[in-house]
Design a protein around this motif. Structure first.
Motif, mmCIF file in Angstrom:
data_model
loop_
_atom_site.group_PDB
_atom_site.id
_atom_site.type_symbol
_atom_site.label_atom_id
_atom_site.label_comp_id
_atom_site.label_asym_id
_atom_site.label_seq_id
_atom_site.Cartn_x
_atom_site.Cartn_y
_atom_site.Cartn_z
ATOM 1 N N LEU A 1 -11.958 4.118 1.227
ATOM 2 C CA LEU A 1 -13.211 3.433 0.985
ATOM 3 C C LEU A 1 -13.023 1.919 1.007
ATOM 4 O O LEU A 1 -13.845 1.201 1.513
ATOM 5 C CB LEU A 1 -13.783 3.881 -0.360
ATOM 6 N N LEU A 2 -11.896 1.457 0.457
ATOM 7 C CA LEU A 2 -11.630 0.018 0.445
ATOM 8 C C LEU A 2 -10.656 -0.392 1.543
ATOM 9 O O LEU A 2 -10.317 -1.553 1.659
ATOM 10 C CB LEU A 2 -11.071 -0.396 -0.921
ATOM 11 N N GLY A 3 -10.179 0.551 2.321
ATOM 12 C CA GLY A 3 -9.291 0.234 3.424
ATOM 13 C C GLY A 3 -7.841 0.020 3.013
ATOM 14 O O GLY A 3 -7.014 -0.304 3.844
ATOM 15 N N GLY A 4 -7.525 0.205 1.763
ATOM 16 C CA GLY A 4 -6.149 0.031 1.294
ATOM 17 C C GLY A 4 -5.401 1.351 1.297
ATOM 18 O O GLY A 4 -5.987 2.419 1.259
ATOM 19 N N ARG A 5 -4.103 1.251 1.365
ATOM 20 C CA ARG A 5 -3.254 2.439 1.308
ATOM 21 C C ARG A 5 -2.256 2.272 0.179
ATOM 22 O O ARG A 5 -1.759 1.175 -0.062
ATOM 23 C CB ARG A 5 -2.505 2.619 2.623
ATOM 24 N N LEU A 6 -1.964 3.369 -0.488
ATOM 25 C CA LEU A 6 -0.974 3.340 -1.556
ATOM 26 C C LEU A 6 0.410 3.524 -0.963
ATOM 27 O O LEU A 6 0.610 4.345 -0.061
ATOM 28 C CB LEU A 6 -1.247 4.445 -2.580
ATOM 29 N N LYS A 7 1.357 2.769 -1.481
ATOM 30 C CA LYS A 7 2.742 2.906 -1.059
ATOM 31 C C LYS A 7 3.357 4.101 -1.770
ATOM 32 O O LYS A 7 2.827 4.587 -2.779
ATOM 33 C CB LYS A 7 3.502 1.629 -1.389
ATOM 34 N N LEU A 8 4.481 4.561 -1.277
ATOM 35 C CA LEU A 8 5.163 5.710 -1.870
ATOM 36 C C LEU A 8 5.504 5.439 -3.332
ATOM 37 O O LEU A 8 5.368 6.324 -4.192
ATOM 38 C CB LEU A 8 6.434 6.021 -1.059
ATOM 39 N N ARG A 9 5.885 4.220 -3.628
ATOM 40 C CA ARG A 9 6.224 3.851 -5.014
ATOM 41 C C ARG A 9 4.999 3.964 -5.925
ATOM 42 O O ARG A 9 5.108 4.408 -7.058
ATOM 43 C CB ARG A 9 6.773 2.429 -5.009
ATOM 44 N N MET A 51 -11.596 13.484 -11.108
ATOM 45 C CA MET A 51 -11.932 13.152 -9.722
ATOM 46 C C MET A 51 -13.216 12.330 -9.651
ATOM 47 O O MET A 51 -13.283 11.330 -8.922
ATOM 48 C CB MET A 51 -12.052 14.427 -8.891
ATOM 49 N N LEU A 52 -14.230 12.719 -10.411
ATOM 50 C CA LEU A 52 -15.480 11.960 -10.401
ATOM 51 C C LEU A 52 -15.268 10.552 -10.942
ATOM 52 O O LEU A 52 -15.820 9.581 -10.415
ATOM 53 C CB LEU A 52 -16.546 12.690 -11.214
ATOM 54 N N SER A 53 -14.451 10.438 -11.976
ATOM 55 C CA SER A 53 -14.143 9.124 -12.533
ATOM 56 C C SER A 53 -13.407 8.263 -11.508
ATOM 57 O O SER A 53 -13.677 7.069 -11.365
ATOM 58 C CB SER A 53 -13.312 9.281 -13.806
ATOM 59 N N GLY A 54 -12.464 8.864 -10.804
ATOM 60 C CA GLY A 54 -11.729 8.132 -9.765
ATOM 61 C C GLY A 54 -12.645 7.632 -8.659
ATOM 62 O O GLY A 54 -12.556 6.479 -8.232
ATOM 63 N N PHE A 55 -13.540 8.493 -8.186
ATOM 64 C CA PHE A 55 -14.491 8.076 -7.155
ATOM 65 C C PHE A 55 -15.395 6.961 -7.668
ATOM 66 O O PHE A 55 -15.679 5.992 -6.959
ATOM 67 C CB PHE A 55 -15.341 9.258 -6.671
ATOM 68 N N ALA A 56 -15.845 7.093 -8.910
ATOM 69 C CA ALA A 56 -16.704 6.056 -9.492
ATOM 70 C C ALA A 56 -15.953 4.731 -9.605
ATOM 71 O O ALA A 56 -16.519 3.668 -9.332
ATOM 72 C CB ALA A 56 -17.213 6.499 -10.859
ATOM 73 N N ASN A 57 -14.679 4.788 -10.009
ATOM 74 C CA ASN A 57 -13.882 3.560 -10.114
ATOM 75 C C ASN A 57 -13.730 2.875 -8.770
ATOM 76 O O ASN A 57 -13.872 1.652 -8.663
ATOM 77 C CB ASN A 57 -12.499 3.868 -10.695
ATOM 78 N N VAL A 58 -13.428 3.646 -7.743
ATOM 79 C CA VAL A 58 -13.230 3.063 -6.417
ATOM 80 C C VAL A 58 -14.547 2.488 -5.892
ATOM 81 O O VAL A 58 -14.580 1.390 -5.338
ATOM 82 C CB VAL A 58 -12.654 4.110 -5.446
ATOM 83 N N TYR A 59 -15.643 3.213 -6.107
ATOM 84 C CA TYR A 59 -16.939 2.711 -5.652
ATOM 85 C C TYR A 59 -17.313 1.432 -6.399
ATOM 86 O O TYR A 59 -17.789 0.468 -5.801
ATOM 87 C CB TYR A 59 -18.023 3.776 -5.834
ATOM 88 N N PHE A 60 -17.087 1.411 -7.707
ATOM 89 C CA PHE A 60 -17.391 0.220 -8.487
ATOM 90 C C PHE A 60 -16.533 -0.951 -8.027
ATOM 91 O O PHE A 60 -17.016 -2.072 -7.900
ATOM 92 C CB PHE A 60 -17.168 0.494 -9.984
ATOM 93 N N ALA A 131 -8.193 -7.459 -10.055
ATOM 94 C CA ALA A 131 -7.016 -6.626 -9.779
ATOM 95 C C ALA A 131 -7.516 -5.440 -8.953
ATOM 96 O O ALA A 131 -8.017 -5.628 -7.860
ATOM 97 C CB ALA A 131 -6.351 -6.192 -11.078
ATOM 98 N N ASP A 132 -7.402 -4.230 -9.477
ATOM 99 C CA ASP A 132 -7.966 -3.066 -8.798
ATOM 100 C C ASP A 132 -8.119 -1.920 -9.795
ATOM 101 O O ASP A 132 -7.698 -2.002 -10.942
ATOM 102 C CB ASP A 132 -7.138 -2.642 -7.582
ATOM 103 N N SER A 133 -8.752 -0.843 -9.320
ATOM 104 C CA SER A 133 -9.024 0.283 -10.211
ATOM 105 C C SER A 133 -7.745 1.023 -10.584
ATOM 106 O O SER A 133 -7.697 1.704 -11.606
ATOM 107 C CB SER A 133 -10.032 1.240 -9.577
ATOM 108 N N LEU A 134 -6.704 0.883 -9.788
ATOM 109 C CA LEU A 134 -5.425 1.507 -10.114
ATOM 110 C C LEU A 134 -4.830 0.865 -11.372
ATOM 111 O O LEU A 134 -4.368 1.564 -12.284
ATOM 112 C CB LEU A 134 -4.464 1.366 -8.929
#
Length: 171
Positions: A1-9, A51-60, A131-134
């Motif tokens: 959604l934000l175009g970012g990718r998580l690294k393996l770490r 899962m719903l919380s995660g989607f809401a965080n990313v959308y926010f 920062a970010d939702s992570l």
């Protein structure tokens, strides 16, 4: 959604975080509710909520970072969704409100709770914007652990080995 990718770490850190918080929560669940209930329904509800919380965080996060509106405007927009719910509760207590006023029952502790919630909302919005939702998820996990640790002296709870292992994984 934000175009970012998580690294393996980052995936590894998230996996360890989930394991740690799960260990702490499962330990407290066993102590508080030792029986009854359907485990499968409980696990499904927690997974759906996560899962719903995660989607809401990313959308926010996307909303906060990609639109020109300030954090204050976003918080007012989000708070607008609470108005209908508040009106329902207000109608339920309409007799007390009409005699004592809208803020009947508000004492210093309630005002402290309101202030803490307001400050918390601004901190979350700032965290997501700058920062970010992570990072917000990690901060939430650490706050759960801190609350559990504070409950040890307050309520005399003796932590189990599983709790200590969960805390170690989160930290």
């Amino acid at each position: 959604l934000l175009g970012g990718r998580l690294k393996l770490r980052q995936w590894g850190a998230l996996t360890i975080l989930v394991a740690g918080v799960s260990a702490v929560q499962l330990d407290s669940m066993v102590q508080v509710a030792p029986g009854g209930g359907n485990v499968l329904i409980g696990v499904a509800a927690v997974l759906a909520s996560s899962m719903l919380s995660g989607f809401a965080n990313v959308y926010f996060e996307k909303l906060v970072k990609t639109t020109p509106a300030s954090i204050w405007v976003r918080n007012v927009q989000l708070a607008a969704f609470t108005v209908p719910q508040s009106l329902i509760f207000l109608m339920k207590d309409s007799a007390q409100v009409s005699t004592g006023g809208l803020l009947t029952g508000f004492d210093s502790w309630v005002w402290l709770a309101v202030a803490l919630k307001a400050i918390g909302g601004l901190v979350v919005a700032s965290t997501v914007k700058y920062a970010d939702s992570l990072l917000k998820s990690f901060a939430t996990a650490i706050s759960i652990i801190l609350v559990c640790l504070c409950s040890i002296p307050l309520y005399g709870i003796i932590p189990s080995l599983q709790f200590a292992q969960g805390v170690a994984l989160v930290i």
